[in-house]
Design an enzyme around this catalytic site. Sequence first.
Site, PDB file in Angstrom:
ATOM      1  N   GLU A 127      13.194  16.291  13.620  1.00 29.19           N
ATOM      2  CA  GLU A 127      13.639  15.048  14.265  1.00 29.19           C
ATOM      3  C   GLU A 127      12.586  14.486  15.218  1.00 29.19           C
ATOM      4  O   GLU A 127      12.802  14.397  16.437  1.00 29.19           O
ATOM      5  CB  GLU A 127      14.965  15.262  15.001  1.00 29.19           C
ATOM      6  CG  GLU A 127      16.124  15.529  14.058  1.00 29.19           C
ATOM      7  CD  GLU A 127      17.478  15.595  14.767  1.00 29.19           C
ATOM      8  OE1 GLU A 127      17.496  15.748  15.994  1.00 29.19           O
ATOM      9  OE2 GLU A 127      18.506  15.489  14.067  1.00 29.19           O
ATOM     10  N   GLU A 171      20.994  17.470   7.681  1.00 34.01           N
ATOM     11  CA  GLU A 171      21.879  18.097   8.664  1.00 34.01           C
ATOM     12  C   GLU A 171      23.097  17.211   8.863  1.00 34.01           C
ATOM     13  O   GLU A 171      22.972  15.981   8.979  1.00 34.01           O
ATOM     14  CB  GLU A 171      21.210  18.176  10.047  1.00 34.01           C
ATOM     15  CG  GLU A 171      20.135  19.190  10.226  1.00 34.01           C
ATOM     16  CD  GLU A 171      19.594  19.150  11.669  1.00 34.01           C
ATOM     17  OE1 GLU A 171      20.343  18.800  12.600  1.00 34.01           O
ATOM     18  OE2 GLU A 171      18.416  19.440  11.841  1.00 34.01           O
TER      19      GLU A 171
HETATM   20  C1  GAL Z   1      20.036  18.053  15.549  1.00 30.07           C
HETATM   21  C2  GAL Z   1      18.925  19.079  15.528  1.00 30.07           C
HETATM   22  C3  GAL Z   1      19.439  20.464  15.199  1.00 30.07           C
HETATM   23  C4  GAL Z   1      20.667  20.777  16.002  1.00 30.07           C
HETATM   24  C5  GAL Z   1      21.695  19.695  15.784  1.00 30.07           C
HETATM   25  C6  GAL Z   1      22.991  19.926  16.506  1.00 30.07           C
HETATM   26  O1  GAL Z   1      19.674  16.907  16.221  1.00 30.07           O
HETATM   27  O2  GAL Z   1      17.954  18.722  14.588  1.00 30.07           O
HETATM   28  O3  GAL Z   1      18.420  21.414  15.431  1.00 30.07           O
HETATM   29  O4  GAL Z   1      20.326  20.833  17.351  1.00 30.07           O
HETATM   30  O5  GAL Z   1      21.172  18.477  16.230  1.00 30.07           O
HETATM   31  O6  GAL Z   1      23.897  18.870  16.329  1.00 30.07           O
END
Ligand code: GAL
Length: 696
Positions: A181, A338
Amino acid sequence: MTTHAPTRPTDATAEVSTDDGIAATIAPERSGWIPGTNRIAFGGDYNPEQWDRSVWLEDIALMKDAGVSLVSVGIFSWALLEPREGEYDFSFLDEVMDLLHDAGVSVDLGTPTAAPPAWFWKAHPEARPVTRDGLTLWHGSRGMASPSSSAYRTAATRIADALAAHYAGHPALVLWHVHNEYGAPVSECYSDASSGAFRRWLQSRYSTLDALNAAWGTAFWGQRYGEWDEIDAPRTSASVVNPAHRLDFARYTSNALLECFIAERDAIKRHTPHLPVTTNFMSSNCPSIDYWRWSREVDIVANDYYLVAERADNHVLLALDADLTRSFAGGRPWILMEHSTGAVNWQPRNIAKRPGELARNSLVSVARGADAVLFFQFRASRSGAEKFHSAMLPHGGTATRIWREVEALGVTLGGITDVMGGTVPARVAILWDIESFWAQDLEWRPSVDLGHRERVVAFYTELWRRDVAVDFAHPHDDLSAYDVVLAPASYLLDVASAANLRGFVEGGGRLVASYFSGIVDEHDSVPDGPYPGGLREVLGLRIDEFLPLHAGERPTLDDGSTGSVWSDDVVLDGAQAVATFRDGPAAGRAGVTRNAYGKGSAWYVSTALDADALGGLLERVLEEAGVPSRPAHAVAGLERVERRTADTVFVFLANHGDADVTVDDVSGVDAMTGEAVSGLVVPGAGVRVVRTPIAS
Ligand code: GAL
């Protein structure tokens, strides 16, 4: 139906603009999809360094049970992999990669550069970012190196190179995940080193100080620069800093981060030219990155999306984000890298997902172009900052509802493998230009109630409620594949963009522009003549004065609709009034207009119309353009999306309400049960997928 053939230059032969300081980057060899993938990839981030080997074995057995096919590893493992500068220890990762491979689980290998080790910070304190207010951010968390730090770039590229050299031939490795990110949690750095890098970027953009002074309008407030080293990063000042200066710093920052990505990518490509490289975007949620520009540099677009738990329309925002991601990908499949199985841990109130929501969110993403569904993270952490974040395997283990839903999703995704590669044809595009959003969000705009995101969401929601497929487009894109283009917040429009929109309408397209569009050029300067600059001719009107509204003020229009936020003193110059203000500061002036132009028409909406009126207006425009839409359903209603392959239309039906919904006008084969259906019931909170063959 017109199908949208992406025309944005996203290929290896892409024309790379020369004004962004990275003109000389190599054109990437675009790989297609994740190699060896013969089903929708399913899995998540896996951070095994938190446990010992016995847990790894259990995890991998459970992954097999759930049908997990791809995990992202190593994303935060730098301190383990390079315990001292230049000393590598890949032993834990070797073992994990081997075990995963033996179990048939493929690896998306992260470069760990979002979390430099403590030794790095001790040796290079100057790499810490400095905020606009001059505060230095210390280590102890993650994601906080200054993008302009040469020590950081050197160290990041070195670990990426070492990892790629070490794992180049590993059979589990199918994809590279650079960093994590970019742009989060900080992107801009206002250190002295960043000021220097910014100056060099400005020199390549403007060549001369005269050109910069003219572009920034520095004659105003006595801001003229006589030497390059008088220019700094736009730190907090006593009053408003020159907006053109801020806008260029935003451009510089996106490019500085992109240079970091490219350096790592190129190091990796030297060892594994055959493997795709990606990084996880936050498509509609990253305030600092120009993803149109970035999309040209990744092999596959990947995205992270987290629901805003307390918003009742969060599934609409998810759909918007998915459509935007597909558009960044040029219509090609993308990776949902994710999302969460349940609650996150970083919102004010971390509301759990309701039963069924995990599958609905996942399948709507597939409906809108994702061919990979991954979560953060496989096993919930017991320690550290994210221990209260949901996971595929919660603290409660396999006896939990979440685990059961994860297993069921694995089966469902396995049953719709043939949707892979399918497209989502759209005849409507919404303009999305982060430069315009950056500019509009600066200080001293005519009303604090102006919000670019709010307008985009308002327009998108009305199309979503009518099941109209939408792409997003940059204002420079070839728009000729679309019948309707919406410009809900196009504050900044350069000459080329305005000409592009005029050409689109002239050729027969329908354009709908909202208020505060076409107001400034690429330097945040108002072009000569009345508002709205380059849109005057195509809209057939001029605006003599902005007439923003008081908080809560709701003037009425003569068609019974109401407005809020904004109105203008519109003077018609060829356009016809579609609705006229009855009261409020613009009483008697047109609030909605239509101008016949060339073979098409251009509409202007000078106020934040109430949702039904905006929806009604868009229906009218769609009808004029011959684009079908369905009767508007509630936001908590049934979402219907079609994804097409060569021989099949996959109809995805996601019920966001609690009550069952009967759908009469769908027939084919239920993708989950294999039964023929002619009409069906979508249970409350449920989702169904129907395969409809395309007659040859
Ligand atoms: C994202 C991040 C992950 C984790 C996730 C939790 O922004 O890439 O590593 O922290 O949030 O929601």
